[in-house]
Design a protein around this motif. Structure first.
Motif, mmCIF file in Angstrom:
data_model
loop_
_atom_site.group_PDB
_atom_site.id
_atom_site.type_symbol
_atom_site.label_atom_id
_atom_site.label_comp_id
_atom_site.label_asym_id
_atom_site.label_seq_id
_atom_site.Cartn_x
_atom_site.Cartn_y
_atom_site.Cartn_z
ATOM 1 N N ALA A 1 0.840 -1.206 0.000
ATOM 2 C CA ALA A 1 0.000 0.000 0.000
ATOM 3 C C ALA A 1 0.875 1.255 0.000
ATOM 4 O O ALA A 1 0.533 2.267 -0.630
ATOM 5 C CB ALA A 1 -0.925 -0.012 1.215
ATOM 6 N N CYS A 2 2.000 1.191 0.711
ATOM 7 C CA CYS A 2 2.963 2.297 0.734
ATOM 8 C C CYS A 2 3.502 2.554 -0.673
ATOM 9 O O CYS A 2 3.612 3.703 -1.118
ATOM 10 C CB CYS A 2 4.091 1.942 1.693
ATOM 11 S SG CYS A 2 5.299 3.246 1.961
ATOM 12 N N ASN A 3 3.828 1.485 -1.383
ATOM 13 C CA ASN A 3 4.306 1.591 -2.764
ATOM 14 C C ASN A 3 3.286 2.267 -3.666
ATOM 15 O O ASN A 3 3.616 3.135 -4.471
ATOM 16 C CB ASN A 3 4.591 0.185 -3.316
ATOM 17 C CG ASN A 3 6.077 -0.044 -3.502
ATOM 18 O OD1 ASN A 3 6.850 0.895 -3.579
ATOM 19 N ND2 ASN A 3 6.464 -1.293 -3.570
ATOM 20 N N GLU A 4 2.026 1.837 -3.546
ATOM 21 C CA GLU A 4 0.965 2.393 -4.380
ATOM 22 C C GLU A 4 0.795 3.887 -4.107
ATOM 23 O O GLU A 4 0.615 4.688 -5.028
ATOM 24 C CB GLU A 4 -0.355 1.661 -4.130
ATOM 25 C CG GLU A 4 -0.397 0.288 -4.756
ATOM 26 C CD GLU A 4 -1.681 -0.450 -4.426
ATOM 27 O OE1 GLU A 4 -2.700 0.214 -4.146
ATOM 28 O OE2 GLU A 4 -1.673 -1.692 -4.440
ATOM 29 N N ALA A 5 0.815 4.244 -2.820
ATOM 30 C CA ALA A 5 0.669 5.661 -2.458
ATOM 31 C C ALA A 5 1.804 6.485 -3.060
ATOM 32 O O ALA A 5 1.592 7.614 -3.526
ATOM 33 C CB ALA A 5 0.643 5.813 -0.939
#
Length: 655
Positions: A228-232
């Motif tokens: 999710a951090c990557n996507e953000a």
């Protein structure tokens, strides 16, 4: 006698190879032993077993060594070499559990070495073996599909990857293995996210957060947070990126079987994220912890890449440019030639930033060009993959509908056969006892049943088509449309006129397709405005005079019925402009107390209604079914050379 001699003496005294292998495995796991020395001894026994053609013994040693070097020693190169050496002999074995474990270890080692295509070949062979065994209790059965899903994504096979993940989930659900089910679900979420299907990714990841926390399997939750951090980060949502890394740092503090790997990944992400966002103190804090824990994992190519990226971002934030360059070059060297596109892009952008600060503008520009070129390529590939995936989904849904139609046809045929059977039986009764009334009753009931089945199927088919249209239209708008908009902006900024024109033309085509699938005016203008806009569009495009008389019908129908009414009018007008040769068309939509009355009339050449209705064309039949689905009635009045009138009465329903 030293420890080594004692171990050799004990091994020589054990005649059973299973006990001998278990003894070595127990020694490897003891903290008081020199584990690498014991593993080296185990490898000697493995090679001796191979020379003596003791296949089962050799395989057991191979698996024990593979497990040790992959998960404990974290020496994946060594693990891969040992497992690859044994590959030619695996077919000489009969123990299905050990064979299944071998395929998993071999594929796992290949994955960590970033040999993704090789790993897929191994997994396909392993899956074929396990499918033949038909033993769904094998843990490796589901895990093979899970790894195949991960690696298919890495080689740009998104549809195949989704299928592998879904199969893994089914197997783990059958085995009641919730943790592995969540790992498969997390893989699916990451796959969707990497390909820009963010809504699907968020939905899939939500289950991981909820269930993983509930059963206290925090490592899978932490890894999901990192994704999710990557996507953000890709969406430039820095607040969300920081929130996700904070949550991941909390969740990785719990003990787990893979805590070492989770720790290194989470700390690497934290150091990089805080450094990129200018929060140096926090980045420095987690850097110290990362440095203290990286030692046992420094030979892991996968973890080493994230470590070097993190250290480079941290030293760059602290203006230690020479060190930042050295770490970034190590990271770049580690991923160059692999299929890890995201990490290659990260290292190129990082080097561009470093050289810009060093005032080496030539190198900075070169690395930024590499980054921009690769990003464009990845975005194009991602768009194509996403479009292909949506197209494959549509094909699957169409096949499902065809199967449903075949099943419906079977039901109808069954009803017809029953009708014939009753005719024969009761025909005999008529001859004997004159019981004609019963036969007529049965015959009518079966005819009615057949009609009900046919009607229900037709209605279900139309509703399903609308759902497919809406789904595809939203995917085109939210995913491919956004990527094309970004591409157009980049082409404009870099003055690439040909690429700008191509991207704008493609974007317009996507928008036109999307409008055909799901009219946006229904959402923005409501049903009244959408019908008005539809008539205006026809009036502009064709040399026919369109006259509209319309009352407001907002709130008269549900969303589905609004779509159905819009499609009905659209199909009627399309048929008129194609076939009627009319010069004038009148459309009336009038709201009365309990119903909406609809009139569509032209002065064209008309047609033979009976002939058209009996033919193979679906236009008239589909239009009639749409009105009946809304509970309404329809009349079509037409004659050759005298024009056509379509009159419908639709009862008002609660919206």
């Amino acid at each position: 006698m030293g420890d080594h001699d004692k171990v050799v003496h004990t091994l020589d005294s054990i005649s059973n190879f299973v006990e001998r292998a278990n003894y070595l495995l127990e020694l490897i796991e003891q903290e008081s032993m020199d584990n690498d020395a014991v593993a080296k001894l185990a490898l000697q026994y493995r090679d001796s077993s191979l020379a003596k053609k003791r296949w089962e013994e050799a395989l057991m040693f191979t698996n024990a060594l593979g497990t040790y070097y992959i998960y404990q020693s974290i020496n994946h190169k060594k693990a891969y070499g040992i497992l690859d050496d044994y590959q030619p002999y695996v077919n000489f074995n009969v123990d299905e559990n050990q064979i299944a474990l071998f395929y998993i270890n071999y594929a796992e080692a290949s994955t960590y070495m970033q040999y993704y295509k090789k790993s897929l070949e191994i997994l396909d062979e392993g899956i074929q073996f396990m499918e033949k065994q038909k033993d769904s209790s094998l843990y490796e059965f589901g895990y093979a599909y899970l790894k195949a899903g991960e690696n298919s994504d890495k080689v740009n096979e998104i549809s195949e990857s989704v299928a592998y993940f879904e199969k893994a989930k089914k197997i783990f659900a059958h085995q009641k293995d919730t943790l592995m089910y969540l790992w498969a679900q997390n893989g699916l979420a990451q796959l969707y996210g990497k390909n820009g299907l963010y809504n699907r990714a968020q939905e899939a990841r939500g289950e991981v957060f909820e269930k993983g926390t509930a059963i206290k399997e925090y490592q899978v939750v932490a890894i999901a947070r990192l994704a999710a951090c990557n996507e953000a980060n890709r969406k430039n949502d820095f607040a969300e990126e920081l929130q996700q890394i904070r949550m991941a740092l909390k969740e990785r503090n719990h003990e787990s079987d893979v805590q070492g790997i989770v720790d290194i990944l989470t700390l690497s992400y934290a150091v990089s994220t805080y450094a990129r966002n200018g929060i140096r103190d926090t980045s420095d804090l987690y850097k110290r912890e990362l440095v203290s824990k990286i030692g046992p994992h420094i030979n892991n190519p996968f973890l080493e890449t994230y470590y070097h990226l993190a250290m480079s971002w941290n030293t760059l934030a602290n203006n230690q440019l020479t060190q930042a360059e050295r770490y970034a070059q190590k990271a770049h060297k580690g991923v160059k030639g692999t299929l890890e596109a995201q990490n290659i892009m990260r290292s190129e952008l990082l080097l561009a930033n470093i050289y810009e600060k060093m005032n080496n503008l030539q190198k900075s520009l070169q690395h930024f060009k590499n980054y921009a070129r690769m990003k464009d390529s990845v975005n194009n590939v991602t768009s194509r993959r996403r479009f292909a995936f949506i197209q494959a989904e549509l094909e699957t849904e169409k096949k499902d509908m065809e199967i449903a139609q075949q099943r419906q046809d079977i039901k109808i045929l069954d009803a017809q056969n029953k009708e014939k059977t009753y005719w024969l039986v009761f025909g005999g009764v008529i001859l004997v006892g004159g019981s004609g009334f019963l036969w007529l009753y049965r015959n009518r009931r079966f005819a009615e049943k057949e009609q009900e089945l046919t009607e229900k199927y037709s209605q279900d088919l139309l509703w399903q088509q609308e759902k497919e249209r809406e789904h595809i239209a939203r995917e085109l708008h939210d995913s491919i449309g956004q990527q094309l908009t970004i591409m157009s902006k980049k082409a404009r900024d870099t003055d690439q006129k040909e690429l700008l024109q191509l991207s704008q033309n493609t974007l317009e085509e996507v928008r036109m397709v999307g409008k055909g699938l799901l009219p946006p005016t229904l959402v923005s203008l409501g049903i009244t405005g959408a019908i008005q806009q539809l008539i205006y569009t026809f009036d502009e495009e064709y040399s026919i005079i369109f006259t509209l008389e319309m009352d407001s019908i907002e709130g008269c129908f549900t969303k589905d019925k609004n779509v159905n009414l819009y499609r009905f009018i659209q199909e009627a007008l399309t048929n008129m402009v194609k076939h009627s040769q009319a010069t004038e068309v009148l459309v009336e939509v009038l709201k009365e107390t309990n119903c909406v009355k609809l009139l569509i009339e032209d002065n064209g050449i008309g047609f033979d209604y009976e002939e058209k209705h009996k033919g193979q064309g679906l236009g008239l039949k589909t239009m009639e079914k749409r009105i009946r689905m809304m509970g309404g009635t329809i009349q079509i009045q037409t004659m050759n050379k005298r024009g056509t009138s379509i009159i419908a009465n639709i009862p008002i329903s609660d919206a």
